[in-house]
Design an enzyme around this catalytic site. Structure first.
Site, PDB file in Angstrom:
ATOM      1  N   ARG A 242      43.152  38.368  34.511  1.00  0.00           N
ATOM      2  CA  ARG A 242      44.150  39.197  35.197  1.00  0.00           C
ATOM      3  C   ARG A 242      45.325  38.327  35.642  1.00  0.00           C
ATOM      4  O   ARG A 242      46.487  38.703  35.511  1.00  0.00           O
ATOM      5  CB  ARG A 242      43.520  39.911  36.395  1.00  0.00           C
ATOM      6  CG  ARG A 242      42.672  41.112  35.995  1.00  0.00           C
ATOM      7  CD  ARG A 242      42.247  41.925  37.209  1.00  0.00           C
ATOM      8  NE  ARG A 242      41.163  41.305  37.944  1.00  0.00           N
ATOM      9  CZ  ARG A 242      39.873  41.565  37.756  1.00  0.00           C
ATOM     10  NH1 ARG A 242      39.507  42.449  36.861  1.00  0.00           N
ATOM     11  NH2 ARG A 242      38.946  40.960  38.465  1.00  0.00           N
TER      12      ARG A 242
ATOM     13  N   ASP B  13      41.553  55.687  31.485  1.00  0.00           N
ATOM     14  CA  ASP B  13      40.106  55.568  31.694  1.00  0.00           C
ATOM     15  C   ASP B  13      39.531  56.982  31.691  1.00  0.00           C
ATOM     16  O   ASP B  13      40.245  57.950  31.923  1.00  0.00           O
ATOM     17  CB  ASP B  13      39.801  54.862  33.028  1.00  0.00           C
ATOM     18  CG  ASP B  13      38.408  54.240  33.046  1.00  0.00           C
ATOM     19  OD1 ASP B  13      38.292  53.006  32.879  1.00  0.00           O
ATOM     20  OD2 ASP B  13      37.417  54.994  33.225  1.00  0.00           O
ATOM     21  N   SER B  14      38.227  57.081  31.431  1.00  0.00           N
ATOM     22  CA  SER B  14      37.596  58.406  31.446  1.00  0.00           C
ATOM     23  C   SER B  14      36.930  58.696  32.786  1.00  0.00           C
ATOM     24  O   SER B  14      36.245  59.704  32.930  1.00  0.00           O
ATOM     25  CB  SER B  14      36.570  58.508  30.312  1.00  0.00           C
ATOM     26  OG  SER B  14      35.660  57.438  30.402  1.00  0.00           O
TER      27      SER B  14
ATOM     28  N   ASP C 208      39.899  46.545  27.100  1.00  0.00           N
ATOM     29  CA  ASP C 208      38.735  45.938  27.759  1.00  0.00           C
ATOM     30  C   ASP C 208      37.609  46.968  27.855  1.00  0.00           C
ATOM     31  O   ASP C 208      37.268  47.446  28.940  1.00  0.00           O
ATOM     32  CB  ASP C 208      39.138  45.427  29.154  1.00  0.00           C
ATOM     33  CG  ASP C 208      38.002  44.675  29.836  1.00  0.00           C
ATOM     34  OD1 ASP C 208      37.083  44.203  29.130  1.00  0.00           O
ATOM     35  OD2 ASP C 208      38.026  44.568  31.076  1.00  0.00           O
TER      36      ASP C 208
ATOM     37  N   CYS D 210      32.714  42.494  25.878  1.00  0.00           N
ATOM     38  CA  CYS D 210      31.735  41.938  26.824  1.00  0.00           C
ATOM     39  C   CYS D 210      30.323  42.138  26.279  1.00  0.00           C
ATOM     40  O   CYS D 210      29.352  42.095  27.014  1.00  0.00           O
ATOM     41  CB  CYS D 210      31.891  42.560  28.211  1.00  0.00           C
ATOM     42  SG  CYS D 210      31.665  44.330  28.245  1.00  0.00           S
TER      43      CYS D 210
HETATM   44  N1  SAH Z   1      39.306  46.188  32.699  1.00  0.00           N
HETATM   45  C1  SAH Z   1      38.539  46.647  33.815  1.00  0.00           C
HETATM   46  C2  SAH Z   1      37.064  46.823  33.486  1.00  0.00           C
HETATM   47  C3  SAH Z   1      36.783  47.808  32.370  1.00  0.00           C
HETATM   48  S1  SAH Z   1      35.166  48.463  32.432  1.00  0.00           S
HETATM   49  C4  SAH Z   1      38.760  45.675  34.978  1.00  0.00           C
HETATM   50  O1  SAH Z   1      39.387  44.620  34.804  1.00  0.00           O
HETATM   51  O2  SAH Z   1      38.321  45.976  36.078  1.00  0.00           O
HETATM   52  C5  SAH Z   1      35.164  49.686  31.231  1.00  0.00           C
HETATM   53  C6  SAH Z   1      35.790  51.020  31.639  1.00  0.00           C
HETATM   54  O3  SAH Z   1      35.819  51.842  30.493  1.00  0.00           O
HETATM   55  C7  SAH Z   1      35.050  51.826  32.691  1.00  0.00           C
HETATM   56  O4  SAH Z   1      35.924  52.059  33.773  1.00  0.00           O
HETATM   57  C8  SAH Z   1      34.715  53.175  32.012  1.00  0.00           C
HETATM   58  O5  SAH Z   1      34.913  54.285  32.878  1.00  0.00           O
HETATM   59  C9  SAH Z   1      35.703  53.199  30.888  1.00  0.00           C
HETATM   60  N2  SAH Z   1      35.356  53.954  29.685  1.00  0.00           N
HETATM   61  C10 SAH Z   1      34.190  53.924  28.989  1.00  0.00           C
HETATM   62  N3  SAH Z   1      34.299  54.654  27.865  1.00  0.00           N
HETATM   63  C11 SAH Z   1      35.548  55.142  27.835  1.00  0.00           C
HETATM   64  C12 SAH Z   1      36.277  55.960  26.910  1.00  0.00           C
HETATM   65  N4  SAH Z   1      35.723  56.391  25.774  1.00  0.00           N
HETATM   66  N5  SAH Z   1      37.564  56.255  27.185  1.00  0.00           N
HETATM   67  C13 SAH Z   1      38.137  55.820  28.335  1.00  0.00           C
HETATM   68  N6  SAH Z   1      37.504  55.028  29.235  1.00  0.00           N
HETATM   69  C14 SAH Z   1      36.231  54.707  28.991  1.00  0.00           C
END
Ligand code: SAH
Length: 405
Positions: free
Chosen positions: A218, A259-260, A309, A349
């Site tokens: 970040r 995000d979802s 991510d 990850c």
């Molecule tokens: N980059 C973030 C962490 C990401 S965690 C940070 O730095 O804090 C992964 C995220 O993906 C979660 O918030 C989850 O809600 C979201 N997610 C999972 N599947 C998804 C999809 N198909 N579309 C959108 N968001 C999704």
């Protein structure tokens, strides 16, 4: 209750011939298939011997797991007792003091890498959040909890043992306060990471509460957004918007978080205001990333920087093939949405997808999108989530920073 710590009269497991090698290389896992005979109760300390009776390790027995035992120590004279846990935790915490960490929140114990297989402990400001993921850590939970409070001087310890991997150990999910539950603010906390303020709730947040493993990335993102003068930024799988506020801190003026999870997005928007940025510079989109990327392509939108991510698509190598297709798909769409000279920070990850395979997947995605790029940097988890040379499995987060040519 935990065993007395006296090594005499301990149960023994005897390995098959040739199966002593991985322990001799300091790798702490003993697989079911390596054991000739012997056993113990869940989490009980057992003496591990080679086929000819030589001492190899003291280990915690896990009757339900394919990883049938995890080594605590390779020293015959070591007693596995309260002092062992306090010393090992003290060493892990002391190591962190030597890493450059500009935050009040960090991983203090990173499982196998810190000699405590199955134990994860994160500090968030004035509280600790821990996961006990193996039969051994479960058995020693009280001792470990006392040691954590004593070593860190932090009174509030919350347990987040609700990770799916506990199921593989035959352990049920458990959450709640282990120590110091009477805390002003309860399970909510504001952390200070570099110059950013971020809020989380250890009872509800992902993992132990947040993704502190992305802290350095970040920070890097703020720097490159500034350096390359990125104005429009797309943060995919934004969770609570950590990379979004990092982009705003770097001078971006048009940041989209996708995000979802609606609650995660609400927190992302709150983070924009908490850090004093203009809410007009941020948009939160509750959508499936794949569908949203396709919609943006249809609209002809482009972005100066994109973060991908996603959650763990491949928990183990067995899921690697399907995960590879999913990674390739989003990366191909991401490449298509980059402005000329745009930046892509793309992550995996998944423990089941190694750095080399991930690179290949992203290269294939670039090929399909007709985009080439300079690989500016390989990315990994922050230094408080270390990998040790004896335990490469610990390396899970990998990423690439690519500048479109
Ligand atoms: N980059 C973030 C962490 C990401 S965690 C940070 O730095 O804090 C992964 C995220 O993906 C979660 O918030 C989850 O809600 C979201 N997610 C999972 N599947 C998804 C999809 N198909 N579309 C959108 N968001 C999704």
């Amino acid at each position: 209750m935990a065993s007395s710590g006296d090594n005499r009269g301990m149960k023994v497991i005897r390995l098959k011939e040739g199966k002593e090698r991985s322990l001799q290389r300091r790798h702490p896992w003993i697989f079911d298939s390596a054991i000739a005979k012997g056993g113990g109760d869940a989490g009980e300390t057992v003496r591990v011997e080679s086929h000819d009776g030589q001492f190899l390790a003291w280990a915690a027995f896990s009757p339900a797991s394919k990883i049938r035992a995890r080594a605590w120590s390779l020293r015959a004279e070591q007693r596995i007792d309260a002092a062992f846990f306090a010393d090992t935790i003290r060493r892990a915490v002391a190591a962190r003091a030597r890493f450059p960490i500009a935050s009040d929140s960090l991983r203090l114990v990173h499982g196998e890498a810190d000699g405590l297989p199955g134990l994860i402990v994160d500090r968030y400001g004035d509280l600790l959040s821990a996961q006990f993921l193996s039969a051994g850590t479960e058995r020693w939970k009280d001792v470990i909890a006392d040691a954590l409070v004593e070593v860190t001087g932090i009174a509030h310890l919350y347990e987040r043992s609700d990770s799916g991997v506990r199921g593989l150990e035959g352990l049920p999910p458990v959450t709640g306060w282990l120590r110091g539950g009477e805390r002003a603010g309860g399970t909510a906390v504001t952390i200070h990471e570099h110059e950013l303020k971020l809020t989380l709730d250890v009872a509800e947040g992902h993992k132990t509460g947040y993704y502190i493993d992305q802290r350095d990335n970040r920070r890097l993102f703020t720097e490159v957004v500034r350096q390359f003068g990125c104005r429009s930024v797309l943060n995919c799988y934004s969770y609570t918007g950590g990379f979004s506020v990092a982009a705003l801190a770097g001078g971006a003026t048009e940041v989209v978080s996708v995000d979802s999870s609606a609650p995660a997005l609400a927190r992302a928007s709150a983070h924009v205001e908490l850090n004093g940025f203009d809410p007009a510079h941020h948009q939160a989109l509750d959508a499936d990333v794949n569908a949203q990327l396709r919609a943006f392509i249809k609209e002809g939108r482009t972005f100066d920087a994109i973060i991908l991510d996603p959650p763990k698509f491949a928990p183990t190598a067995a899921h690697a093939e399907r995960a590879a297709r999913a990674y390739k798909d989003i990366n191909r769409l991401g490449f298509k949405l980059l402005s000329p000279g745009g930046l892509l920070l793309t992550f995996s990850c998944s423990g089941g997808v190694g750095a080399e395979l991930f690179h290949k997947i992203v290269a294939g995605a670039g090929m399909d999108a007709g985009v080439d790029g300079y690989l500016l940097k390989r990315l990994e988890a922050s230094s408080d989530h270390p990998t040790t040379i004896a335990f490469p499995e610990g390396e899970y987060l990998k990423g690439l920073m690519i500048l479109k040519r």
